[in-house]
Design an enzyme around this catalytic site. Sequence first.
Site, PDB file in Angstrom:
ATOM      1  N   SER A   1      -1.423 -69.689  -9.014  1.00 51.85           N
ATOM      2  CA  SER A   1      -0.354 -68.924  -8.841  1.00 51.85           C
ATOM      3  C   SER A   1      -0.533 -67.509  -8.612  1.00 51.85           C
ATOM      4  O   SER A   1      -1.538 -67.217  -8.380  1.00 51.85           O
ATOM      5  CB  SER A   1       0.299 -69.112  -9.982  1.00 51.85           C
ATOM      6  OG  SER A   1      -0.272 -68.345 -11.104  1.00 51.85           O
ATOM      7  N   LYS A   2       0.559 -66.642  -8.280  1.00 52.87           N
ATOM      8  CA  LYS A   2       0.312 -65.233  -7.978  1.00 52.87           C
ATOM      9  C   LYS A   2      -0.285 -64.621  -9.031  1.00 52.87           C
ATOM     10  O   LYS A   2      -1.115 -63.878  -8.760  1.00 52.87           O
ATOM     11  CB  LYS A   2       1.803 -64.797  -7.556  1.00 52.87           C
ATOM     12  CG  LYS A   2       1.830 -63.453  -7.238  1.00 52.87           C
ATOM     13  CD  LYS A   2       2.324 -62.936  -5.836  1.00 52.87           C
ATOM     14  CE  LYS A   2       2.346 -61.329  -5.811  1.00 52.87           C
ATOM     15  NZ  LYS A   2       1.079 -60.896  -6.289  1.00 52.87           N
ATOM     16  N   ARG A   3       0.098 -65.083 -10.203  1.00 54.50           N
ATOM     17  CA  ARG A   3      -0.267 -64.367 -11.293  1.00 54.50           C
ATOM     18  C   ARG A   3      -1.617 -64.657 -11.744  1.00 54.50           C
ATOM     19  O   ARG A   3      -2.468 -63.522 -11.718  1.00 54.50           O
ATOM     20  CB  ARG A   3       0.556 -64.756 -12.448  1.00 54.50           C
ATOM     21  CG  ARG A   3       0.402 -63.929 -13.823  1.00 54.50           C
ATOM     22  CD  ARG A   3       1.742 -63.450 -14.538  1.00 54.50           C
ATOM     23  NE  ARG A   3       2.238 -64.781 -15.146  1.00 54.50           N
ATOM     24  CZ  ARG A   3       1.760 -65.330 -16.101  1.00 54.50           C
ATOM     25  NH1 ARG A   3       0.955 -65.001 -17.037  1.00 54.50           N
ATOM     26  NH2 ARG A   3       2.665 -66.481 -16.666  1.00 54.50           N
TER      27      ARG A   3
END
Length: 488
Positions: A258-260
Site C-alpha cells: 500500500s502507499k503507507r
Amino acid sequence: MRVRFAPSPTGYLHIGGLRTALYNYLLARRHGGAFVLRIEDTDQTRFVEDAEQDILDSLAWAGISYDEGPQVGGAFGPYQQSARSDRYKEVADELIALGKAYVAFDTSEEIDGLKTRLTSPENPNPRYDFTTRSQMTNSITLSSDETASRLARGDEYVVRLLVEPGKDVSFQDAVRGQVSFESNAVDDQVLIKSDGLPTYHLANIVDDHDMQITHVIRGEEWLSSTPKHILLYDALGWTAPQMAHLPLILSPTGGKLSKRNADKEGIPVSVLQYRQKGYEPDALINFLALLGWNPGTGQELMTLEEMVSVFSLDRVGQAGVQFDLQKLAWFNEQYLRSRSPGSIAESVYPLAAERHPGVSLEYLSSAILLMLERLSFASDIVEATYLFQDPDVYEEKSVAKRWKANSGQLLTLYSDKLKSTSAWTTESMEALLKGMVEHEGIGIGELMFPLRMALTGLPSGPDLYAMMVLLGKETVQRRLVKATTTLS
Ligand code: GLU
C-alpha cells in the site's frame, strides 16, 4: 484481440498500474491485437486535476504505446468516460425496463439507519440486498405511480442492480481458473449515482462491451467486483470478456504494497517518483514484467521486444509477489551500464549543470565513463562532487589514521615530477608513481593514500590514474598543494 488499460485519474499512476498496462500491452503486441487506453473519470469526488496527464506522461516515459485512447483517438472513442454519460444512462434505463435494475430514493441517513437497525453479531455488515430492499424506499416497494411522481418532481435517486439470490456466479479466469461467487454475497450495486453519473461497475462493463474488449487484464483487487460485472453482462445478454486477474504486489515485509507501507519502507509508489529519481525506464519495465510473470527460461534481462515475443497469460502466477527494491536497483545498473556515457551525459546534463555550473557535456561524459561501474543511477554522477570541485574537507577518520608526517613531502615530490612530465596519460601517472615508490623505498599505499585524499577528500573512489587524466594537470597540481598545506 482487444485489451484495455482503464485507470481512474484519482491520483498519479502507480507502479501496480504500470504493471497492468504493461501486461495488457505485451499481450496485445504478442497477438497483433489492439491496446486501448480508457480514462475512467466518473468519480467526481476523487478526481485529481493533473492525474490524466500524469498517466499519459508516465506511459510515454515507460515506452508503453497504445493504439486507441486520449490524444490518439480511435474508432470507439471518446476514451474518457466523462464524455460517455448518455450511453450509461441509456443502458441503465434498459436494465430497468428489463426488470434487472430499479430506482431507489433512500437518503444517506435512511441507509445509515438501515445499517444501525440491522447490525448485530450475526449480521455485522447489513447491506442493501434481497434481504433488505423490501424495507427501503424504491420502485419495488412504492407503487409505480408514486415512483413516477417522485421522478417527475425531481427527487434524488440512484439506480440499483437487482441481484437475485441463490445464484452461482462463475467465470473462467485466465490466471486463477474457475472462480465462483454466490449471488447472495453480492449487494444491490448502485449503477447510477444521484449525480446522474455511473458507478465504476456500470461504466466499466458498458465500455468494455461497446469497445469490443476481448480480454480484461487487471489487478487482483478487482476480483471481487467481477461477479457484479458478470451479473450485469448476463442481465444485458452480453458476453463477458475473458477475465485475467494479476497477482497482488506485496510489500517486502508482507501484506499488500500500500502507499503507507511502501512509504515506510522507502519504496516509491508513483511512476513519477521513479522518473524523478532517475530510474532507467527499460529497467523498471523489465523488473515489473517479472513481478508476476516469468518467461519460463530463467532469463531476467529482456528487452520489450523479447518480452512481447514470449508473453502469455498462462505464465502469470496466482501468488502475490514481493516487491524487491534491491532487485530493481540491479536491473537499473544493468541497463544504465549498457548505455553509452555520451547518452547518459545528455540525460543528466541539466541536473549536472545546475549542481556544477560551467561543466561541459564532454567533461561530463568522460566523468561518467570513469564512474560507470560505480553508478546505480545516472544522477549519481553529480554526487561525486570531487569530479567537479576541489574538495573542501578531507575525511577526518582516515586522515587521522593514514596521513603521515611525510605524506605532504611525498605529495610535493610527486607533484614536482608531474610538473615536468609532458605526457598526461594513465600510463605516465602510474609509471611516475611506481618509480617514485621504488626510489623512495616506501609502500605504494604511502603515496597512493595521500594522493587520493588530496584529489577527492575521500579514502576510496574510482581508478586513481584515470581520474587524474580526467581532472587535468592544473587541477591535480592545485589540489596537491591545497591538501599539503591544509593537512601537514
Ligand atoms: N478504473 C479502474 C482502475 O482504476 C479499472 C479497473 C479495471 O481494469 O476494470 O483501475
